[in-house]
Design a protein around this motif. Structure first.
Motif, short mmCIF file in Angstrom:
data_model
loop_
_atom_site.label_atom_id
_atom_site.label_comp_id
_atom_site.label_asym_id
_atom_site.label_seq_id
_atom_site.Cartn_x
_atom_site.Cartn_y
_atom_site.Cartn_z
N ILE A 37 27.40 -16.79 -41.67
CA ILE A 37 26.67 -15.62 -41.20
C ILE A 37 27.24 -15.10 -39.88
CG2 ILE A 37 24.83 -16.65 -39.79
CD1 ILE A 37 24.28 -14.10 -42.63
N LYS A 38 27.76 -16.01 -39.05
CA LYS A 38 28.40 -15.59 -37.79
C LYS A 38 29.67 -14.80 -38.08
CE LYS A 38 30.28 -17.39 -33.45
NZ LYS A 38 30.53 -18.62 -32.63
N ASP A 45 30.76 -5.71 -38.33
CA ASP A 45 30.50 -4.88 -37.14
C ASP A 45 29.01 -4.56 -37.01
OD1 ASP A 45 31.37 -3.59 -34.85
OD2 ASP A 45 31.59 -1.66 -35.87
N THR A 46 28.19 -5.61 -37.04
CA THR A 46 26.74 -5.43 -37.08
C THR A 46 26.17 -4.94 -35.75
OG1 THR A 46 26.63 -7.19 -38.73
CG2 THR A 46 24.57 -6.57 -37.67
N LYS A 47 26.61 -5.46 -34.64
CA LYS A 47 26.24 -4.98 -33.31
C LYS A 47 24.72 -4.99 -33.06
CE LYS A 47 30.31 -2.04 -32.65
NZ LYS A 47 30.82 -0.67 -32.45
N ASP A 66 21.18 -4.22 -42.75
CA ASP A 66 22.14 -3.46 -41.96
C ASP A 66 23.25 -2.90 -42.84
OD1 ASP A 66 22.65 -2.75 -39.10
OD2 ASP A 66 24.60 -3.66 -39.54
N VAL A 67 23.69 -3.68 -43.80
CA VAL A 67 24.71 -3.22 -44.74
C VAL A 67 24.22 -1.97 -45.48
CG1 VAL A 67 25.87 -3.78 -46.92
CG2 VAL A 67 25.83 -5.45 -45.07
N SER A 129 13.36 -3.20 -38.25
CA SER A 129 12.72 -1.96 -37.82
C SER A 129 13.18 -1.55 -36.42
CB SER A 129 11.19 -2.12 -37.83
OG SER A 129 10.72 -2.39 -39.14
N ILE A 130 13.33 -2.52 -35.53
CA ILE A 130 13.78 -2.21 -34.17
C ILE A 130 15.20 -1.64 -34.19
CG2 ILE A 130 14.42 -3.22 -31.95
CD1 ILE A 130 12.10 -5.24 -32.42
N LYS A 131 16.08 -2.30 -34.91
CA LYS A 131 17.49 -1.86 -34.95
C LYS A 131 17.63 -0.45 -35.54
CE LYS A 131 22.02 -1.65 -35.35
NZ LYS A 131 22.83 -2.49 -36.22
N HIS A 132 16.90 -0.20 -36.63
CA HIS A 132 17.11 1.04 -37.37
C HIS A 132 16.01 2.08 -37.14
CE1 HIS A 132 20.64 -0.41 -39.50
NE2 HIS A 132 20.02 -1.58 -39.59
#
Length: 205
Positions: A37-38, A45-47, A66-67, A129-132
């Motif tokens: 996973i790392k 490029d998840t960031k 994210d994908v 939800s926070i990320k997107h």
């Protein structure tokens, strides 16, 4: 919403492989989840600075989401009206074991808040939800096995009552050394019909 619903795209994470719409995006010859996973996080490029503080279930769900979401240009850059409906069979059991182990240790009775915060399975929904910037409806169901029918019915209810423009849904399960994610995005777009047979077919790929 009277428009026929479709699956826009789908993502699998299992067997040290991340795939989008059936095509591998990343794979590594490692059976260790954390190593895999790392490496996937860096390659894709998840960031997201909080990623490595998450529990394993959240890392799994977050990466799959994210994908699917980071290239979605059909919605505004601000708040996106995408609901999230996830499910699994083990809830947050993997983290619960770590939490219980720390409580049972007389020399370290007070568990770390960093572990405790992830003892609810829906915390991974919060990270997504926070990320997107998703502020729509969300639910996390616990089933003994994958249930295409319930996901379909619940998803269509959200869309037909205009509670969301799209729904990110699926199955994300982590228990000990076993992990599997299958997430898909449902809307009026796409070419794959949103029905039980197609959902089940994609899940089994």
């Amino acid at each position: 919403m009277s428009t026929k619903l479709h699956i826009e795209r789908y993502c699998h994470i299992k067997n040290s492989t991340v795939s989008l719409n059936g095509a591998p995006l990343f794979e590594i010859a490692s059976e260790d989840f954390l190593t895999f996973i790392k490496a996937a996080y860096k390659e894709l490029d998840t960031k997201y600075s909080k990623f490595f503080k998450m529990d394993n279930l959240s890392k799994l769900a977050f990466l799959a989401a994210d994908v699917l979401l980071k290239e979605d240009t059909s919605l505004s850059e601000g708040e996106k009206n995408i609901a999230i409906v996830l499910s699994n069979r083990a809830s947050s059991l993997d983290t619960d074991r770590k939490h219980q182990a720390s409580i049972s240790d007389p020399k370290n009775y007070y568990p770390s808040p960093a572990v405790f915060v992830y003892t609810l399975p829906n915390i991974c929904i919060g990270e997504i939800s926070i990320k997107h910037k998703l502020f729509s409806e969300n639910s996390f169901f616990i089933f003994e096995t994958f249930s295409a029918d319930l996901l379909k019915v619940y998803t269509e209810s959200l869309l037909k009552t205009n509670k969301a423009e799209k729904v990110l849904c699926g199955w994300v399960d982590f228990d000990a050394d076993s992990y599997e994610a299958f997430l898909y995005l449902v809307s009026s777009e796409g070419t794959i019909e949103h029905n039980n047979n197609e959902i089940t077919r994609l899940y089994r790929l």
